[in-house]
Design a protein around this motif. Structure first.
Motif, PDB file in Angstrom:
ATOM      1  N   GLY A   1      34.409  52.343 -16.765  1.00  0.00           N
ATOM      2  CA  GLY A   1      33.723  52.259 -15.476  1.00  0.00           C
ATOM      3  C   GLY A   1      34.372  51.246 -14.558  1.00  0.00           C
ATOM      4  N   ARG A   2      34.770  50.089 -15.110  1.00  0.00           N
ATOM      5  CA  ARG A   2      35.421  49.057 -14.292  1.00  0.00           C
ATOM      6  C   ARG A   2      36.805  49.511 -13.842  1.00  0.00           C
ATOM      7  NH1 ARG A   2      34.498  45.602 -11.252  1.00  0.00           N
ATOM      8  NH2 ARG A   2      35.713  43.857 -12.034  1.00  0.00           N
ATOM      9  N   VAL A   3      37.506  50.239 -14.689  1.00  0.00           N
ATOM     10  CA  VAL A   3      38.833  50.768 -14.312  1.00  0.00           C
ATOM     11  C   VAL A   3      38.698  51.685 -13.101  1.00  0.00           C
ATOM     12  CG1 VAL A   3      40.651  52.362 -15.054  1.00  0.00           C
ATOM     13  CG2 VAL A   3      39.938  50.500 -16.571  1.00  0.00           C
ATOM     14  N   HIS A   4      37.724  52.577 -13.144  1.00  0.00           N
ATOM     15  CA  HIS A   4      37.480  53.470 -12.002  1.00  0.00           C
ATOM     16  C   HIS A   4      37.043  52.661 -10.770  1.00  0.00           C
ATOM     17  CE1 HIS A   4      38.120  57.351 -13.841  1.00  0.00           C
ATOM     18  NE2 HIS A   4      37.286  57.073 -14.848  1.00  0.00           N
ATOM     19  N   GLU A   5      36.207  51.674 -10.999  1.00  0.00           N
ATOM     20  CA  GLU A   5      35.631  50.880  -9.904  1.00  0.00           C
ATOM     21  C   GLU A   5      36.710  50.167  -9.098  1.00  0.00           C
ATOM     22  OE1 GLU A   5      32.440  47.219  -9.686  1.00  0.00           O
ATOM     23  OE2 GLU A   5      32.172  48.723 -11.259  1.00  0.00           O
ATOM     24  N   VAL A   6      37.736  49.673  -9.791  1.00  0.00           N
ATOM     25  CA  VAL A   6      38.794  48.921  -9.083  1.00  0.00           C
ATOM     26  C   VAL A   6      39.959  49.811  -8.667  1.00  0.00           C
ATOM     27  CG1 VAL A   6      38.173  46.770 -10.227  1.00  0.00           C
ATOM     28  CG2 VAL A   6      39.975  48.202 -11.213  1.00  0.00           C
ATOM     29  N   GLY A   7      39.858  51.109  -8.953  1.00  0.00           N
ATOM     30  CA  GLY A   7      40.862  52.053  -8.461  1.00  0.00           C
ATOM     31  C   GLY A   7      42.117  52.175  -9.297  1.00  0.00           C
ATOM     32  N   ILE A   8      42.029  51.887 -10.600  1.00  0.00           N
ATOM     33  CA  ILE A   8      43.173  52.042 -11.497  1.00  0.00           C
ATOM     34  C   ILE A   8      43.111  53.428 -12.138  1.00  0.00           C
ATOM     35  CG2 ILE A   8      44.272  51.202 -13.613  1.00  0.00           C
ATOM     36  CD1 ILE A   8      43.200  48.425 -12.965  1.00  0.00           C
ATOM     37  N   ASP A   9      44.251  54.100 -12.243  1.00  0.00           N
ATOM     38  CA  ASP A   9      44.324  55.401 -12.901  1.00  0.00           C
ATOM     39  C   ASP A   9      44.204  55.193 -14.413  1.00  0.00           C
ATOM     40  OD1 ASP A   9      44.881  57.867 -13.966  1.00  0.00           O
ATOM     41  OD2 ASP A   9      46.730  58.186 -12.819  1.00  0.00           O
ATOM     42  N   PRO A  10      43.159  55.699 -15.055  1.00  0.00           N
ATOM     43  CA  PRO A  10      42.982  55.494 -16.503  1.00  0.00           C
ATOM     44  C   PRO A  10      44.174  55.963 -17.331  1.00  0.00           C
ATOM     45  CG  PRO A  10      40.998  56.460 -15.537  1.00  0.00           C
ATOM     46  CD  PRO A  10      42.059  56.497 -14.477  1.00  0.00           C
ATOM     47  N   GLN A  11      44.907  56.968 -16.828  1.00  0.00           N
ATOM     48  CA  GLN A  11      46.056  57.471 -17.569  1.00  0.00           C
ATOM     49  C   GLN A  11      47.130  56.410 -17.743  1.00  0.00           C
ATOM     50  OE1 GLN A  11      45.064  60.190 -19.437  1.00  0.00           O
ATOM     51  NE2 GLN A  11      47.292  60.413 -19.335  1.00  0.00           N
ATOM     52  N   ASN A  12      47.206  55.464 -16.795  1.00  0.00           N
ATOM     53  CA  ASN A  12      48.210  54.401 -16.892  1.00  0.00           C
ATOM     54  C   ASN A  12      47.852  53.376 -17.961  1.00  0.00           C
ATOM     55  OD1 ASN A  12      49.694  55.542 -14.831  1.00  0.00           O
ATOM     56  ND2 ASN A  12      48.736  54.304 -13.236  1.00  0.00           N
ATOM     57  N   LEU A  13      46.592  53.397 -18.404  1.00  0.00           N
ATOM     58  CA  LEU A  13      46.147  52.428 -19.410  1.00  0.00           C
ATOM     59  C   LEU A  13      45.489  53.118 -20.598  1.00  0.00           C
ATOM     60  CD1 LEU A  13      44.576  49.608 -17.169  1.00  0.00           C
ATOM     61  CD2 LEU A  13      46.682  49.469 -18.484  1.00  0.00           C
ATOM     62  N   TRP A  14      45.897  54.356 -20.900  1.00  0.00           N
ATOM     63  CA  TRP A  14      45.244  55.117 -21.958  1.00  0.00           C
ATOM     64  C   TRP A  14      45.282  54.387 -23.296  1.00  0.00           C
ATOM     65  CZ3 TRP A  14      47.797  56.556 -26.338  1.00  0.00           C
ATOM     66  CH2 TRP A  14      49.200  56.526 -26.289  1.00  0.00           C
ATOM     67  N   TRP A  15      46.424  53.733 -23.558  1.00  0.00           N
ATOM     68  CA  TRP A  15      46.602  53.039 -24.839  1.00  0.00           C
ATOM     69  C   TRP A  15      45.697  51.801 -24.937  1.00  0.00           C
ATOM     70  CZ3 TRP A  15      48.355  48.267 -23.243  1.00  0.00           C
ATOM     71  CH2 TRP A  15      48.987  48.232 -21.990  1.00  0.00           C
ATOM     72  N   TYR A  16      45.476  51.130 -23.787  1.00  0.00           N
ATOM     73  CA  TYR A  16      44.605  49.947 -23.748  1.00  0.00           C
ATOM     74  C   TYR A  16      43.149  50.365 -23.949  1.00  0.00           C
ATOM     75  CZ  TYR A  16      42.540  45.624 -21.844  1.00  0.00           C
ATOM     76  OH  TYR A  16      41.834  44.465 -21.651  1.00  0.00           O
ATOM     77  N   LEU A  17      42.759  51.427 -23.264  1.00  0.00           N
ATOM     78  CA  LEU A  17      41.394  51.936 -23.381  1.00  0.00           C
ATOM     79  C   LEU A  17      41.116  52.457 -24.792  1.00  0.00           C
ATOM     80  CD1 LEU A  17      41.279  53.832 -19.978  1.00  0.00           C
ATOM     81  CD2 LEU A  17      39.838  51.866 -20.585  1.00  0.00           C
ATOM     82  N   GLU A  18      42.130  53.039 -25.425  1.00  0.00           N
ATOM     83  CA  GLU A  18      41.929  53.665 -26.729  1.00  0.00           C
ATOM     84  C   GLU A  18      41.564  52.657 -27.809  1.00  0.00           C
ATOM     85  OE1 GLU A  18      45.038  56.186 -29.015  1.00  0.00           O
ATOM     86  OE2 GLU A  18      43.980  57.557 -27.658  1.00  0.00           O
TER      87      GLU A  18
END
Length: 478
Positions: free
Chosen positions: A417-434
């Protein structure tokens, strides 16, 4: 292991024993009875005096023994006949490794401005001031590694080249092998990074934190200590384009644990400098005292050793951001409108606000916690109120923020939710989110800009003077 260093020779008992000196001439002084050569090899702030007799050597040799020349001197170590040193060397032979023409050698035995010395960064380590700074920098770096090693941390080498922007600031140096005269473009006219070396856009890192968290999720406690880069067009005394960051990341640490770790860490490494760099710190303290003589009484700095002991000996005051704002709103500088920047809940505190809390209100180092989420990074754990995050900043006298850290958000949905909120593409951080999907755990960490630490410990006023070869806008000369 090579010849004894001057630091070792100065500590020896003089028994007319043979010694060999190798170093650079700081000064040469001639009288009718003796020739005095002060030699330094960088191992200590102190020079060793070598004494030759007039007529002992050819005039042409003595004439090239000038400030900056590099010599090999052999002789006898004897008790000094003069004041200021316990030993000196009675010269038997002199070999000139390298002369330094006094008409062009820029480091003559006189006071030089720091601005001038930045222009000759290839030579400034030979000065007393920069020799002291670089020795202290080494001692602090050694203390950092020793601290973490002794406490079960693992040193993780995180990448210098990255495709992510850990801070979300966007001020990054691009890494590319594309021909800038023939940039490949897509049908839409955008740069075609698929043709680049990594097949995507890549940059120099601003932080090793995100990769550090991955290490902590397997090794429990890791730290990074390496170069980081920021393309911020800033010419202040507190910013560099290339700087070194210390970033521990710790699984199973929550906010309170993180604060304890940061306080213990910074106290320990500063105490180590006080113990192991006494001569250099005394020199720098005396240098600052000389500079302060020309300043009004209210602008003079705390004596350097007193300031360092102040940090080591005092428990850090801990309070929330909200409590700090209330103190600032009630403060005399705010009421009399003497703060340059406004005070109000939601602001990003400026250095003047931070220094007021440390130097005027509490008179000790401060740790501020629970900042508004809008002024902190996306990865910080949300508090239950949804308005603040479990951030913590350590504030020091004379410098303001020296450490920034937080408990990291371990909940996948909240982090996404915070990634979307600040406008970051989740695909660029898929490994961090995983990592939040597979065995997530509470974890925390902090970052300390190494140059800020060296700046504080040495008492210097400009961060460009605590790194050997500073990088800043329009400057990459050396």
């Amino acid at each position: 292991m090579g010849p004894l260093q001057i630091k070792e020779i100065l500590q020896a008992t003089p028994e007319n024993q043979p010694v060999t000196l190798k170093g650079w001439v700081r000064t040469k002084r001639e009288s009718k009875n003796a020739i005095f050569i002060a030699l330094n090899d960088g191992s200590t702030i102190h020079n060793i005096q070598a004494v030759a007799q007039p007529g002992q050597f050819p005039d042409e040799l003595i004439q090239i023994v000038t400030t900056g020349a590099c010599l090999k001197i052999t002789g006898q170590l004897v008790e000094s006949q003069g004041s200021g040193q316990a030993v000196e060397v009675k010269v038997e032979s002199i070999e000139v490794y390298g002369a330094a023409d006094p008409d062009v050698y820029p480091l003559q035995p006189k006071k030089h401005s720091l601005e001038f010395l930045r222009e000759i960064a290839h030579l400034r380590p030979r000065t007393n001031t920069f020799g002291a700074i670089l020795r202290i920098r080494h001692a602090l770096a050694f203390a950092v590694h020793q601290y973490f090693n002794d406490r079960g941390f693992f040193y993780l080498h995180t990448p210098v080249i990255t495709a992510s922007d850990a801070e979300g600031a966007g001020e990054m140096f691009r890494v590319t092998t594309l021909d800038l005269n023939k940039i490949p473009r897509t049908e839409e006219g955008a740069i075609n990074f698929k043709e680049d070396f990594f097949g995507r856009e890549a940059n120099l890192t601003v932080s090793g934190q995100l990769e550090g968290e991955l290490g902590a999720m397997a090794l429990s406690k890791i730290y990074t200590f390496g170069p980081t880069f920021r393309a911020e067009n800033s010419n202040t005394t507190r910013h560099l384009a290339e700087f070194w960051m210390i970033e521990p990341e710790m699984a199973f640490f929550e906010l309170e644990d993180n604060m304890d770790a940061a306080e213990d860490f910074v106290k320990t490494v500063i105490a180590s400098a006080l113990e192991n760099c006494k001569d250099d710190l005394n020199f720098l303290q005396n240098r600052l005292a000389e500079e302060d003589k020309n300043k009004p009484q209210n602008e003079r700095s705390i004596p350097l050793l007193e300031k360092l002991s102040f940090v080591v000996d005092n428990p850090f005051e801990r309070l929330t951001y909200t409590e700090a704002i209330e103190i600032l709103l009630k403060s005399k500088p705010h009421k009399e409108k003497k703060f340059q920047y406004p005070v109000g809940w939601g602001i990003d505190l400026s250095s003047e606000h931070e220094r007021y809390l440390v130097e005027k209100h509490f008179k000790k180092p401060v740790i501020l916690t629970n900042y508004p989420k809008e002024i902190k990074s996306f990865y910080m754990k949300l508090d239950e109120d949804g308005k603040t995050v479990r951030a913590m900043d350590v504030l020091f006298p004379g410098i303001g923020e020296i450490i920034g850290g937080s408990q990291r958000e371990e909940n996948y949905e909240k982090l996404l939710g915070r990634v979307h909120e600040v406008g970051i593409d989740p695909q660029n951080l898929w490994w961090y989110l995983e990592t939040r999907k597979f065995g997530t755990a509470p974890h925390s960490g902090f970052g300390l800009g190494f140059e800020r630490l060296v700046l504080f410990v040495t008492g210097m006023s400009n961060i460009r003077d605590v790194i050997p070869f500073p990088r800043y806008p329009k400057s990459a000369e050396f």
